[in-house]
Design a protein around this motif. Structure first.
Motif, PDB file in Angstrom:
ATOM      1  N   HIS A  53       0.804  -1.223   0.000  1.00  0.00           N
ATOM      2  CA  HIS A  53       0.000   0.000   0.000  1.00  0.00           C
ATOM      3  C   HIS A  53       0.835   1.270   0.000  1.00  0.00           C
ATOM      4  CE1 HIS A  53      -3.224  -2.765   0.829  1.00  0.00           C
ATOM      5  NE2 HIS A  53      -2.692  -3.112   1.986  1.00  0.00           N
ATOM      6  N   TYR A  54       2.130   1.141  -0.188  1.00  0.00           N
ATOM      7  CA  TYR A  54       3.015   2.307  -0.127  1.00  0.00           C
ATOM      8  C   TYR A  54       2.925   3.090  -1.433  1.00  0.00           C
ATOM      9  CZ  TYR A  54       7.239   4.948   1.138  1.00  0.00           C
ATOM     10  OH  TYR A  54       8.136   5.939   1.449  1.00  0.00           O
ATOM     11  N   ILE A  55       3.423   4.338  -1.418  1.00  0.00           N
ATOM     12  CA  ILE A  55       3.392   5.172  -2.618  1.00  0.00           C
ATOM     13  C   ILE A  55       4.251   4.575  -3.729  1.00  0.00           C
ATOM     14  CG2 ILE A  55       2.837   7.329  -1.443  1.00  0.00           C
ATOM     15  CD1 ILE A  55       5.788   8.002  -1.371  1.00  0.00           C
ATOM     16  N   GLU A  56       5.135   3.654  -3.368  1.00  0.00           N
ATOM     17  CA  GLU A  56       5.978   2.962  -4.342  1.00  0.00           C
ATOM     18  C   GLU A  56       5.822   1.463  -4.120  1.00  0.00           C
ATOM     19  OE1 GLU A  56      10.711   2.769  -5.574  1.00  0.00           O
ATOM     20  OE2 GLU A  56      10.131   3.284  -3.539  1.00  0.00           O
ATOM     21  N   PRO A  57       5.406   0.687  -5.134  1.00  0.00           N
ATOM     22  CA  PRO A  57       5.230  -0.749  -4.925  1.00  0.00           C
ATOM     23  C   PRO A  57       6.558  -1.502  -4.955  1.00  0.00           C
ATOM     24  CG  PRO A  57       4.730  -0.191  -7.201  1.00  0.00           C
ATOM     25  CD  PRO A  57       5.008   1.114  -6.488  1.00  0.00           C
ATOM     26  N   ALA A  58       6.573  -2.683  -4.334  1.00  0.00           N
ATOM     27  CA  ALA A  58       7.736  -3.559  -4.436  1.00  0.00           C
ATOM     28  C   ALA A  58       7.857  -4.049  -5.873  1.00  0.00           C
ATOM     29  CB  ALA A  58       7.592  -4.738  -3.482  1.00  0.00           C
ATOM     30  N   ARG A  59       9.033  -3.894  -6.454  1.00  0.00           N
ATOM     31  CA  ARG A  59       9.227  -4.268  -7.853  1.00  0.00           C
ATOM     32  C   ARG A  59       9.606  -5.726  -8.036  1.00  0.00           C
ATOM     33  NH1 ARG A  59      12.149   0.876  -8.299  1.00  0.00           N
ATOM     34  NH2 ARG A  59      14.098  -0.306  -8.234  1.00  0.00           N
ATOM     35  N   ARG A  60      10.079  -6.361  -6.959  1.00  0.00           N
ATOM     36  CA  ARG A  60      10.506  -7.750  -7.087  1.00  0.00           C
ATOM     37  C   ARG A  60      10.427  -8.426  -5.716  1.00  0.00           C
ATOM     38  NH1 ARG A  60      15.005  -4.628  -6.634  1.00  0.00           N
ATOM     39  NH2 ARG A  60      14.906  -4.031  -8.820  1.00  0.00           N
ATOM     40  N   PHE A  61      10.341  -9.766  -5.755  1.00  0.00           N
ATOM     41  CA  PHE A  61      10.375 -10.577  -4.531  1.00  0.00           C
ATOM     42  C   PHE A  61      11.512 -11.579  -4.637  1.00  0.00           C
ATOM     43  CE2 PHE A  61       5.882  -9.262  -4.743  1.00  0.00           C
ATOM     44  CZ  PHE A  61       5.757  -8.670  -3.492  1.00  0.00           C
ATOM     45  N   PRO A  62      12.148 -11.949  -3.515  1.00  0.00           N
ATOM     46  CA  PRO A  62      11.892 -11.406  -2.179  1.00  0.00           C
ATOM     47  C   PRO A  62      12.325  -9.952  -2.077  1.00  0.00           C
ATOM     48  CG  PRO A  62      13.825 -12.817  -2.145  1.00  0.00           C
ATOM     49  CD  PRO A  62      13.227 -12.962  -3.511  1.00  0.00           C
ATOM     50  N   ALA A  63      11.584  -9.198  -1.253  1.00  0.00           N
ATOM     51  CA  ALA A  63      11.846  -7.777  -1.080  1.00  0.00           C
ATOM     52  C   ALA A  63      12.406  -7.520   0.312  1.00  0.00           C
ATOM     53  CB  ALA A  63      10.553  -6.988  -1.279  1.00  0.00           C
ATOM     54  N   ARG A  64      13.193  -6.458   0.399  1.00  0.00           N
ATOM     55  CA  ARG A  64      13.762  -6.056   1.687  1.00  0.00           C
ATOM     56  C   ARG A  64      12.990  -4.871   2.252  1.00  0.00           C
ATOM     57  NH1 ARG A  64      20.323  -6.751   1.913  1.00  0.00           N
ATOM     58  NH2 ARG A  64      20.425  -8.833   1.019  1.00  0.00           N
ATOM     59  N   LEU A  65      13.332  -4.540   3.479  1.00  0.00           N
ATOM     60  CA  LEU A  65      12.671  -3.451   4.180  1.00  0.00           C
ATOM     61  C   LEU A  65      13.690  -2.635   4.971  1.00  0.00           C
ATOM     62  CD1 LEU A  65       9.461  -4.998   5.818  1.00  0.00           C
ATOM     63  CD2 LEU A  65       9.504  -3.112   4.206  1.00  0.00           C
ATOM     64  N   GLY A  66      13.309  -1.421   5.316  1.00  0.00           N
ATOM     65  CA  GLY A  66      14.092  -0.657   6.281  1.00  0.00           C
ATOM     66  C   GLY A  66      14.716   0.584   5.706  1.00  0.00           C
ATOM     67  N   LEU A  67      14.435   1.734   6.352  1.00  0.00           N
ATOM     68  CA  LEU A  67      14.920   3.021   5.886  1.00  0.00           C
ATOM     69  C   LEU A  67      15.841   3.732   6.870  1.00  0.00           C
ATOM     70  CD1 LEU A  67      11.473   4.314   4.562  1.00  0.00           C
ATOM     71  CD2 LEU A  67      13.457   3.811   3.123  1.00  0.00           C
ATOM     72  N   GLU A  68      15.816   3.321   8.131  1.00  0.00           N
ATOM     73  CA  GLU A  68      16.486   4.102   9.169  1.00  0.00           C
ATOM     74  C   GLU A  68      17.238   3.171  10.118  1.00  0.00           C
ATOM     75  OE1 GLU A  68      15.161   7.640  12.279  1.00  0.00           O
ATOM     76  OE2 GLU A  68      13.690   6.151  11.641  1.00  0.00           O
ATOM     77  N   ALA A  69      18.505   3.461  10.367  1.00  0.00           N
ATOM     78  CA  ALA A  69      19.303   2.581  11.221  1.00  0.00           C
ATOM     79  C   ALA A  69      20.482   3.344  11.795  1.00  0.00           C
ATOM     80  CB  ALA A  69      19.803   1.372  10.421  1.00  0.00           C
TER      81      ALA A  69
END
Length: 336
Positions: A53-69
């Motif tokens: 449901h994000y403004i940008e869809p996942a383009r491939r699977f398996p997909a990763r996550l995480g923006l901040e670390a």
């Protein structure tokens, strides 16, 4: 070849689709660095990306996550200057999760997306301050132009961004009015610095904002919810004021209320922190602004609770429940 434990998902869905898997990271390429991750800040954008449901869809699977670390630089790629192995840094969201993801104990990230972690700020703090405060700075200061004496309404104010926006408004000399759905978080928001708290399940939002501003309305409304409620919020914006939409946590269609309300002199605008983090000059200003707030103690990390990387499914369930006041952070055991 460096290996890592990384969280991936092979299909869209709820938290249960997240899997902790062993992967090869590869060596950092031009403009990249390899990070030993110590802590990960969770953001609602990641739940939306996972669910499709994000403004940008996942383009491939398996997909990763995480923006901040936050973590320690392990290696740098060709052309990377100004950062070296052993440096403690934080990763700020400025990239697509189709390209990078920091839900891992090792992760490749763009060198342009890291900032130095100031002395005295631990990894949990380093993974929890930049996204909220850069979002608040970019929306309120860079785009919203908030000034001393302005009244600023902050919806969903118990989130990490909402709490950072309270502190940012106060630093600018503005008056922050916070909204929250239930009474349970009212005292925490007052303690965080909100001048007043509006409980949306119990009060008429428009009427309360107008009453608190002597009928004038708010100069700026910083809205994370969107949906049908924007009509009531627009009614409460002062002439010449701005309604800034930076999220859609309500998950419902958002109308354009301008015509229905008789075309008031109100600016309606969307905003994402990427406007700040993908612009080098804006990011430089944001980094300096937040860093000065951290050094003076005006800005502080607000962490509700932490989870281990192995508890990522539980962490996402907690994020979706929305009961936290502040940030949820995932800690990562040291990698050999």
């Amino acid at each position: 070849m460096p290996r890592a434990r990384a969280v991936r998902f092979h299909e869209h869905g709820g938290p249960e689709v997240l899997r902790l898997e062993e992967v090869e990271t590869g060596a950092p390429g031009p403009g990249e660095l390899l990070l030993k991750v110590e802590a990960i800040g969770l953001n609602r954008a990641e739940a939306l990306f996972r669910g499709g449901h994000y403004i940008e869809p996942a383009r491939r699977f398996p997909a990763r996550l995480g923006l901040e670390a936050a973590g320690v630089v392990e290696a740098v790629g060709p052309g990377v200057t100004g950062v070296e192995p052993g440096r403690t840094v934080s990763v700020v969201p400025s990239f697509s999760m189709n390209d990078y993801g920091v839900y891992a104990d090792r992760a490749l990230v763009p060198a342009a997306s890291v900032v130095d972690r100031p002395e005295g700020l631990d990894a949990v703090g380093g993974a929890s301050v930049w996204m909220p405060y850069i979002t608040a700075y970019g929306g309120l200061v860079e785009v919203g132009g908030v000034r001393a004496g302005d009244t600023v309404v902050l919806t969903a104010a118990s989130s990490g961004v909402g709490l950072a926006a309270i502190r940012t408004a106060l630093r600018a000399g503005a008056v922050p009015l916070a909204t929250t759905r239930t009474r349970a978080k009212k005292e925490a928001l007052l303690a965080a610095g909100a001048a007043e708290v509006i409980v949306t399940d119990e009060e008429d939002v428009t009427a309360r904002i107008l009453a608190l501003t002597g009928g004038r309305g708010a100069d700026l409304i910083f809205d994370a919810v969107a949906g049908p409620g924007v009509t009531a919020l627009t009614r409460a914006v002062a002439p010449g004021g701005t309604l800034l939409l930076y999220g859609a946590v309500g998950g419902l269609p958002t109308p354009y209320p301008g015509f229905d309300l008789g075309m008031p002199a109100v600016a309606l605008r969307t905003y994402t922190m990427l406007e700040t983090t993908r612009d080098p000059e804006r990011l430089r200003r944001a980094h300096a602004y937040v860093l000065s707030g951290l050094r003076t103690g005006v800005f502080t990390p607000r962490v509700d609770r932490t989870f281990d990387l192995t508890e990522i499914v539980s962490a996402h369930r907690a994020m979706e429940a929305g009961e936290q006041v502040g940030k949820l952070v995932v800690t990562v055991a040291p990698v050999s």
